[in-house]
Design a protein around this motif. Structure first.
Motif, PDB file in Angstrom:
ATOM      1  N   TRP A   8       0.846  -1.193   0.000  1.00  0.00           N
ATOM      2  CA  TRP A   8       0.000   0.000   0.000  1.00  0.00           C
ATOM      3  C   TRP A   8       0.879   1.240   0.000  1.00  0.00           C
ATOM      4  O   TRP A   8       1.964   1.244   0.572  1.00  0.00           O
ATOM      5  N   ARG A   9       0.378   2.294  -0.614  1.00  0.00           N
ATOM      6  CA  ARG A   9       1.040   3.594  -0.615  1.00  0.00           C
ATOM      7  C   ARG A   9       0.297   4.500   0.361  1.00  0.00           C
ATOM      8  O   ARG A   9      -0.886   4.798   0.170  1.00  0.00           O
ATOM      9  N   LEU A  10       0.973   4.917   1.415  1.00  0.00           N
ATOM     10  CA  LEU A  10       0.368   5.785   2.426  1.00  0.00           C
ATOM     11  C   LEU A  10       0.769   7.229   2.157  1.00  0.00           C
ATOM     12  O   LEU A  10       1.962   7.543   2.065  1.00  0.00           O
ATOM     13  N   SER A  11      -0.231   8.109   2.049  1.00  0.00           N
ATOM     14  CA  SER A  11       0.018   9.535   1.815  1.00  0.00           C
ATOM     15  C   SER A  11      -0.629  10.336   2.942  1.00  0.00           C
ATOM     16  O   SER A  11      -1.803  10.125   3.270  1.00  0.00           O
ATOM     17  N   VAL A  12       0.142  11.252   3.524  1.00  0.00           N
ATOM     18  CA  VAL A  12      -0.404  12.136   4.552  1.00  0.00           C
ATOM     19  C   VAL A  12      -1.058  13.320   3.841  1.00  0.00           C
ATOM     20  O   VAL A  12      -0.382  14.114   3.186  1.00  0.00           O
ATOM     21  N   ARG A  39       3.921  13.840   3.075  1.00  0.00           N
ATOM     22  CA  ARG A  39       4.759  12.668   3.304  1.00  0.00           C
ATOM     23  C   ARG A  39       4.132  11.440   2.652  1.00  0.00           C
ATOM     24  O   ARG A  39       2.927  11.190   2.776  1.00  0.00           O
ATOM     25  N   VAL A  40       4.942  10.653   1.949  1.00  0.00           N
ATOM     26  CA  VAL A  40       4.470   9.443   1.270  1.00  0.00           C
ATOM     27  C   VAL A  40       5.382   8.282   1.645  1.00  0.00           C
ATOM     28  O   VAL A  40       6.605   8.426   1.648  1.00  0.00           O
ATOM     29  N   GLU A  41       4.783   7.146   1.945  1.00  0.00           N
ATOM     30  CA  GLU A  41       5.555   5.961   2.313  1.00  0.00           C
ATOM     31  C   GLU A  41       4.909   4.741   1.660  1.00  0.00           C
ATOM     32  O   GLU A  41       3.679   4.584   1.683  1.00  0.00           O
ATOM     33  N   VAL A  42       5.731   3.878   1.057  1.00  0.00           N
ATOM     34  CA  VAL A  42       5.237   2.620   0.497  1.00  0.00           C
ATOM     35  C   VAL A  42       5.433   1.531   1.544  1.00  0.00           C
ATOM     36  O   VAL A  42       6.547   1.293   2.011  1.00  0.00           O
ATOM     37  N   LEU A  43       4.348   0.887   1.928  1.00  0.00           N
ATOM     38  CA  LEU A  43       4.366  -0.137   2.965  1.00  0.00           C
ATOM     39  C   LEU A  43       4.060  -1.487   2.336  1.00  0.00           C
ATOM     40  O   LEU A  43       3.025  -1.656   1.696  1.00  0.00           O
ATOM     41  N   SER A  79      -8.676   2.129  -2.524  1.00  0.00           N
ATOM     42  CA  SER A  79      -8.164   3.160  -1.632  1.00  0.00           C
ATOM     43  C   SER A  79      -9.076   3.306  -0.422  1.00  0.00           C
ATOM     44  O   SER A  79     -10.244   2.896  -0.438  1.00  0.00           O
ATOM     45  N   THR A  80      -8.532   3.895   0.623  1.00  0.00           N
ATOM     46  CA  THR A  80      -9.303   4.218   1.811  1.00  0.00           C
ATOM     47  C   THR A  80      -8.692   5.447   2.461  1.00  0.00           C
ATOM     48  O   THR A  80      -7.484   5.709   2.308  1.00  0.00           O
ATOM     49  N   VAL A  81      -9.504   6.210   3.160  1.00  0.00           N
ATOM     50  CA  VAL A  81      -9.050   7.402   3.871  1.00  0.00           C
ATOM     51  C   VAL A  81      -9.277   7.188   5.366  1.00  0.00           C
ATOM     52  O   VAL A  81     -10.323   6.660   5.773  1.00  0.00           O
ATOM     53  N   ILE A  82      -8.300   7.581   6.172  1.00  0.00           N
ATOM     54  CA  ILE A  82      -8.387   7.443   7.628  1.00  0.00           C
ATOM     55  C   ILE A  82      -8.268   8.831   8.253  1.00  0.00           C
ATOM     56  O   ILE A  82      -7.324   9.574   7.957  1.00  0.00           O
ATOM     57  N   ARG A  83      -9.233   9.173   9.098  1.00  0.00           N
ATOM     58  CA  ARG A  83      -9.267  10.483   9.757  1.00  0.00           C
ATOM     59  C   ARG A  83      -9.128  10.282  11.259  1.00  0.00           C
ATOM     60  O   ARG A  83      -9.805   9.421  11.845  1.00  0.00           O
ATOM     61  N   CYS A  84      -8.265  11.096  11.881  1.00  0.00           N
ATOM     62  CA  CYS A  84      -7.950  10.907  13.291  1.00  0.00           C
ATOM     63  C   CYS A  84      -8.237  12.161  14.120  1.00  0.00           C
ATOM     64  O   CYS A  84      -8.077  13.289  13.640  1.00  0.00           O
ATOM     65  N   LYS A  85      -8.649  11.936  15.354  1.00  0.00           N
ATOM     66  CA  LYS A  85      -8.825  13.011  16.333  1.00  0.00           C
ATOM     67  C   LYS A  85      -7.955  12.676  17.537  1.00  0.00           C
ATOM     68  O   LYS A  85      -8.176  11.661  18.198  1.00  0.00           O
ATOM     69  N   ARG A 101      -4.344   8.824   3.392  1.00  0.00           N
ATOM     70  CA  ARG A 101      -4.988   7.985   2.381  1.00  0.00           C
ATOM     71  C   ARG A 101      -4.068   6.827   2.050  1.00  0.00           C
ATOM     72  O   ARG A 101      -2.848   7.002   1.930  1.00  0.00           O
ATOM     73  N   LEU A 102      -4.643   5.642   1.877  1.00  0.00           N
ATOM     74  CA  LEU A 102      -3.885   4.475   1.451  1.00  0.00           C
ATOM     75  C   LEU A 102      -4.420   4.011   0.107  1.00  0.00           C
ATOM     76  O   LEU A 102      -5.627   3.867  -0.073  1.00  0.00           O
ATOM     77  N   ASP A 103      -3.513   3.802  -0.836  1.00  0.00           N
ATOM     78  CA  ASP A 103      -3.857   3.366  -2.193  1.00  0.00           C
ATOM     79  C   ASP A 103      -3.092   2.086  -2.514  1.00  0.00           C
ATOM     80  O   ASP A 103      -1.935   1.917  -2.092  1.00  0.00           O
ATOM     81  N   ALA A 104      -3.722   1.207  -3.284  1.00  0.00           N
ATOM     82  CA  ALA A 104      -3.061  -0.050  -3.638  1.00  0.00           C
ATOM     83  C   ALA A 104      -3.635  -0.606  -4.921  1.00  0.00           C
ATOM     84  O   ALA A 104      -4.699  -0.197  -5.395  1.00  0.00           O
ATOM     85  N   ALA A 105      -2.886  -1.558  -5.487  1.00  0.00           N
ATOM     86  CA  ALA A 105      -3.391  -2.358  -6.606  1.00  0.00           C
ATOM     87  C   ALA A 105      -4.091  -3.570  -6.008  1.00  0.00           C
ATOM     88  O   ALA A 105      -3.546  -4.256  -5.138  1.00  0.00           O
ATOM     89  N   ARG A 106      -5.310  -3.828  -6.457  1.00  0.00           N
ATOM     90  CA  ARG A 106      -6.034  -4.994  -5.957  1.00  0.00           C
ATOM     91  C   ARG A 106      -5.304  -6.285  -6.319  1.00  0.00           C
ATOM     92  O   ARG A 106      -5.148  -7.192  -5.503  1.00  0.00           O
ATOM     93  N   HIS A 107      -4.858  -6.362  -7.572  1.00  0.00           N
ATOM     94  CA  HIS A 107      -4.133  -7.531  -8.061  1.00  0.00           C
ATOM     95  C   HIS A 107      -2.848  -7.056  -8.724  1.00  0.00           C
ATOM     96  O   HIS A 107      -2.886  -6.185  -9.592  1.00  0.00           O
ATOM     97  N   ALA A 108      -1.718  -7.611  -8.322  1.00  0.00           N
ATOM     98  CA  ALA A 108      -0.421  -7.237  -8.889  1.00  0.00           C
ATOM     99  C   ALA A 108       0.560  -8.369  -8.610  1.00  0.00           C
ATOM    100  O   ALA A 108       0.339  -9.206  -7.735  1.00  0.00           O
ATOM    101  N   VAL A 109       1.648  -8.390  -9.368  1.00  0.00           N
ATOM    102  CA  VAL A 109       2.670  -9.406  -9.153  1.00  0.00           C
ATOM    103  C   VAL A 109       4.061  -8.777  -9.159  1.00  0.00           C
ATOM    104  O   VAL A 109       4.279  -7.713  -9.739  1.00  0.00           O
ATOM    105  N   ARG A 110       4.957  -9.448  -8.496  1.00  0.00           N
ATOM    106  CA  ARG A 110       6.383  -9.133  -8.524  1.00  0.00           C
ATOM    107  C   ARG A 110       7.067 -10.367  -9.091  1.00  0.00           C
ATOM    108  O   ARG A 110       6.962 -11.456  -8.529  1.00  0.00           O
ATOM    109  N   VAL A 111       7.745 -10.213 -10.231  1.00  0.00           N
ATOM    110  CA  VAL A 111       8.316 -11.356 -10.938  1.00  0.00           C
ATOM    111  C   VAL A 111       9.802 -11.480 -10.628  1.00  0.00           C
ATOM    112  O   VAL A 111      10.541 -10.490 -10.643  1.00  0.00           O
ATOM    113  N   ARG A 112      10.226 -12.707 -10.354  1.00  0.00           N
ATOM    114  CA  ARG A 112      11.632 -12.997 -10.063  1.00  0.00           C
ATOM    115  C   ARG A 112      12.120 -14.089 -11.011  1.00  0.00           C
ATOM    116  O   ARG A 112      11.419 -15.085 -11.238  1.00  0.00           O
ATOM    117  N   ALA A 113      13.313 -13.905 -11.580  1.00  0.00           N
ATOM    118  CA  ALA A 113      13.915 -14.939 -12.424  1.00  0.00           C
ATOM    119  C   ALA A 113      14.518 -16.017 -11.526  1.00  0.00           C
ATOM    120  O   ALA A 113      15.299 -15.718 -10.628  1.00  0.00           O
TER     121      ALA A 113
END
Length: 287
Positions: A8-12, A39-43, A79-85, A101-113
């Protein structure tokens, strides 16, 4: 607290608070993301959770309220948005002290030889080495599900059109002599390997027969995850001497992080993600 798995990609998005804010990631990932707008972080990991904290002076404390919006799906994206108090006040109860906000690909692959086998001899070597040696080879790859929702039985994996074109130009034939039947895997009429149902974080091995007649194969290969002949997501694998030196940060085995395919002009042989246009199989060869 919110729980996730996969990549997921987390964006503040915002932080309208008098006190410092932060996101603490635990479980399959251990890290802290500062609550600074922009701030953006890939988790990426198996089963991790988010905790939201603030520091009123004297140490970090958990927020009073964390509101998680329902996930929104648009094609292959989710995607989803999280709001905090941080603290509920009588005069201020708006959950806007930290918004992410968190964004992601529902289906994806990482290919390794994995390796390459020379047909007829059983000799094993690296994929990069096989591409420099004329002959018939069986290339073995591993595709790890790095999305966030399980695969069903409706996805397949293929080399992209530009990669097939580059391989053909360098004297490499894919699926020569109709050898798909000898790989003990399901292959559609266009040469895409059908993927099994996969849970997030699990992997599947697949093989690709090739015939090498040249010695200058491209080192960067693009794979396309497909559904009903349409591109869902793409990923790049570095298989030659450039491994580990990709234009985006590479993992130890040379596989670049899975990325969403951006809209592109298919008339130039490029790949478009989440496109409603058919995958351009044709003269470039089957993959």
């Amino acid at each position: 607290m919110p729980q996730f798995e996969g990549t997921w990609r987390l964006s503040v998005l915002a932080a309208e608070a008098a006190w410092p804010q932060r996101v603490v990631v635990t479980g399959g990932i251990q890290t802290v993301v500062a609550g600074q707008p922009g701030r953006v972080e890939v988790l990426r990991g198996r089963r991790w959770r988010l905790d939201f904290e603030h520091d009123p002076g004297g140490g970090w404390r958990p927020d009073d309220r964390v509101l998680v919006e329902p996930r929104r799906r648009d094609g292959n994206r989710v995607s989803t948005v999280i709001r905090c108090k941080d603290r509920d006040w009588r005069h201020d109860r708006a959950p806007n002290d930290l918004v992410v906000r968190l964004d992601a690909a529902r289906h994806a692959v990482r290919v390794r030889a994995v390796h390459a086998l020379r047909e007829g001899s059983g000799r094993s070597t690296s994929v990069a080495d096989a591409l420099r040696r004329p002959g018939d080879w069986l290339l073995v790859f591993e595709a790890e599900h790095t999305g966030v929702e399980p695969f069903d039985y409706d996805l397949s994996l293929a080399l992209s059109g530009p990669t097939r074109t580059a391989l053909a130009a360098s004297g490499i034939e894919i699926w020569p002599d109709g050898r798909s039947a000898r790989t003990s895997q399901d292959v559609d009429e266009d040469g895409a390997v059908l993927m099994p149902a996969l849970e997030v974080g699990t992997a599947h091995r697949l093989s690709l027969p090739i015939s090498v007649r040249g010695s200058s194969a491209p080192s960067r290969w693009e794979f396309a995850l497909m559904r009903a002949g349409r591109v869902v997501e793409t990923t790049e694998l570095v298989v030659g001497p450039e491994a580990g030196h990709a234009s985006v940060p590479a993992d130890d085995d040379g596989a670049t992080p899975v990325r969403a395919a951006e809209p592109a002009d298919l008339s130039r042989g490029a790949v478009a993600g989440s496109s409603s246009r058919a995958w351009p199989y044709g003269a470039a060869g089957r993959a």
